[in-house]
Design a protein around this motif. Structure first.
Motif, PDB file in Angstrom:
ATOM      1  N   ARG A 129       0.941  13.653  -1.641  1.00 17.92           N
ATOM      2  CA  ARG A 129      -0.290  13.014  -2.123  1.00 17.92           C
ATOM      3  C   ARG A 129      -1.130  12.560  -0.927  1.00 17.92           C
ATOM      4  NH1 ARG A 129      -0.006   7.499  -1.750  1.00 17.92           N
ATOM      5  NH2 ARG A 129       2.075   6.600  -1.430  1.00 17.92           N
ATOM      6  N   ARG A 134       5.446   5.900   3.360  1.00 16.13           N
ATOM      7  CA  ARG A 134       4.935   7.240   3.660  1.00 16.13           C
ATOM      8  C   ARG A 134       5.301   7.650   5.091  1.00 16.13           C
ATOM      9  NH1 ARG A 134       0.587  10.467   2.166  1.00 16.13           N
ATOM     10  NH2 ARG A 134      -0.193   8.902   0.704  1.00 16.13           N
ATOM     11  N   GLU A 177      -4.492   2.640   2.029  1.00 12.63           N
ATOM     12  CA  GLU A 177      -3.680   3.075   3.164  1.00 12.63           C
ATOM     13  C   GLU A 177      -4.550   3.378   4.377  1.00 12.63           C
ATOM     14  OE1 GLU A 177       0.245   5.384   1.735  1.00 12.63           O
ATOM     15  OE2 GLU A 177      -1.609   6.141   0.827  1.00 12.63           O
ATOM     16  N   ARG A 178      -5.704   4.006   4.155  1.00 16.00           N
ATOM     17  CA  ARG A 178      -6.595   4.303   5.278  1.00 16.00           C
ATOM     18  C   ARG A 178      -7.123   3.015   5.914  1.00 16.00           C
ATOM     19  NH1 ARG A 178      -8.413   8.463   1.757  1.00 16.00           N
ATOM     20  NH2 ARG A 178     -10.198   7.194   1.128  1.00 16.00           N
ATOM     21  N   SER A 222      -4.308   7.026   0.268  1.00 16.19           N
ATOM     22  CA  SER A 222      -5.205   6.250  -0.583  1.00 16.19           C
ATOM     23  C   SER A 222      -6.204   5.508   0.293  1.00 16.19           C
ATOM     24  CB  SER A 222      -4.409   5.256  -1.420  1.00 16.19           C
ATOM     25  OG  SER A 222      -3.806   4.274  -0.585  1.00 16.19           O
ATOM     26  N   ALA A 223      -7.254   4.965  -0.334  1.00 11.21           N
ATOM     27  CA  ALA A 223      -8.254   4.207   0.411  1.00 11.21           C
ATOM     28  C   ALA A 223      -7.622   2.975   1.057  1.00 11.21           C
ATOM     29  CB  ALA A 223      -9.395   3.791  -0.531  1.00 11.21           C
ATOM     30  N   THR A 236       0.811  -1.220   0.000  1.00 10.30           N
ATOM     31  CA  THR A 236       0.000   0.000   0.000  1.00 10.30           C
ATOM     32  C   THR A 236       0.844   1.270   0.000  1.00 10.30           C
ATOM     33  OG1 THR A 236      -0.111   0.030   2.422  1.00 10.30           O
ATOM     34  CG2 THR A 236      -1.858  -1.159   1.241  1.00 10.30           C
TER      35      THR A 236
END
Length: 441
Positions: free
Chosen positions: A232, A88, A238-239, A235-236, A83
């Motif tokens: 950025r 990040r 990552e959430r 992302s979905a 992911t």
């Protein structure tokens, strides 16, 4: 070899064959002649062919909660990598500390240790962090050959093993120890109790010493003209993964309240990641990215520990160990130094993943010799396997040095002083902390 050991040492044939197999297995793991998982397969095969123990003993590792904890950690690690969430987190936090050299090194060490709460796989953390660390080194002007670049690689390599030694599911030796004592003694270690005992000195203070040595031994100055950070949005995927990790960490840190083993919490997290509806680890990615060699290796180590106990070899080894190291009821400081020193010395021979398999089955006899509770004697191993003189003792360190293109000689400039400081300074501080918290009565 299995046939010669009984005659050479006067052991009964079953115990002698077990001793020969253990010596062969530990020797192969220590020398690295063949990959670790191949050595584990050699152990399984020879043990069954020679009928050294029943199958439920030889393959006991696959039934251990430690094995399932490793499995869960590997699956979660694949999700973190796939992911991009781990990258990040690491990049954002380290970039924020890149304005000065000490802050940069401290940031790499902190991320390397802190990410162990989210990714309980040393090898996975090494593979995740090293490319990021090298990219960051380029961005602050630390080209190949610069001392700062070497320091950043060593900070990531040692930080991802040393600090997580204080986090129960974060390193292979931790989990091998947990699985072995559960198999042999029926003792289940708790996440919260383990963290409270080891994190203050073995984790946090060890991290401070690591940063100080790196800045002292490899001085440099970064160029703050680094590129802008990527901004950025999450992302979905990552959430979703972040939510899973927060819940998992919550259950891990409160296991003393609900009583659910960290292994089953980790397995649940892995199962959620593998469900198609989550979109985190598809079946093809699972088959391609999960390191099954590590699972076989861990099962081999745990099986060897069960064999040591079943064959009576543990009693023979404990008698020899008790004859060598000074242990005496009431001599608490001497006992602590002897147990941690013995563990550190054995780690040079057996390597750290194999150390708990050899030492854990002896905890009962050692507890009797010291007059301490069994779990206190077991926990002294952690201080011992946090003392690393040579990189080969910890396989992920070797991988990190290869990925970072750092010579072993440069790593030894850090590992030997760090080991000596641990023995001379941090071990006495550990003793005081254990006494203060009541672990040493």
């Amino acid at each position: 070899m299995l046939a010669l050991v009984p005659a050479l040492f006067g052991l009964e044939p079953p115990t002698g064959r077990a001793a020969g197999l253990v010596v062969l297995t530990v020797g192969l793991w220590a020398t690295g002649v063949v990959p670790e998982f191949v050595t584990a397969l050699v152990f399984f095969t020879l043990a069954m062919l020679a009928r050294i123990a029943p199958p439920d003993v030889i393959f006991a590792g696959f039934q251990s909660t430690a094995w399932w904890l490793v499995f869960g950690g590997l699956v979660v690690g694949v999700a973190v990598t796939r992911t991009g969430l781990g990258e990040r987190l690491a990049r954002t936090l380290v970039d924020a500390l890149a304005s000065s050299y000490p802050r940069l090194i401290a940031g790499v060490v902190a991320i390397s240790g802190g990410i162990a709460f989210l990714m309980p796989s040393t090898m996975g953390r090494v593979v995740l962090l090293l490319p990021i660390v090298l990219a960051l080194a380029d961005r602050v002007g630390f080209v190949a050959g610069r001392r700062g670049r070497t320091a950043m690689v060593l900070a990531a390599a040692f930080g991802t093993y040393m600090i997580p030694a204080a986090i129960l599911p974060a390193n292979v030796p931790n989990m091998v120890m947990a699985g072995t004592v559960e198999t042999v003694f029926g003792v289940t270690l708790t996440y919260g109790g383990y963290l409270w005992l080891h994190m203050p000195v073995t984790g946090l203070l060890k991290g401070v010493v690591l940063v100080a040595l790196l800045c002292r031994l490899f001085p440099d100055r970064p160029d703050p003209a680094a590129g802008e950070r990527e901004r950025r949005p999450l992302s979905a995927a990552e959430r979703r993964l972040a939510a899973i990790l927060v819940v998992t960490l919550g259950f891990w840190t409160t296991d003393f309240l609900h009583g659910i083993s960290p292994a089953w919490v980790g397995l649940t997290a892995a199962l959620v990641c593998l469900m198609p509806v989550s979109g985190l680890v598809p079946a093809a990615e699972f088959s391609r990215s999960v390191n099954f060699a590590s699972l076989i290796y861990v099962a081999g180590v745990l099986g060897m520990a069960a064999l040591v106990t079943h064959s009576g070899l543990g009693a023979v080894l404990s008698a020899g160990l008790l004859a060598v190291i000074p242990l005496e009821p009431g001599a608490d400081a001497l006992n602590f130094a002897s147990l941690t020193g013995a563990a550190a010395a054995l780690g040079v021979i057996s390597t750290m993943p194999g150390l708990p398999a050899i030492l854990s089955p002896l905890a009962g006899e050692l507890a009797g010799a010291t007059g301490w509770p069994l779990v206190t004697v077991i926990m002294t191993q952690v201080v011992g396997f946090s003392v690393v003189f040579f990189p080969y003792q910890v396989p992920p360190l070797v991988v990190a040095l290869q990925l970072g293109n750092v010579r072993v000689a440069e790593a030894l400039r850090l590992s030997i002083p760090l080991a000596l400081v641990t023995l001379a300074v941090l071990t006495p501080l550990n003793f005081l902390w254990w006494r203060l918290t009541g672990w040493i009565p």
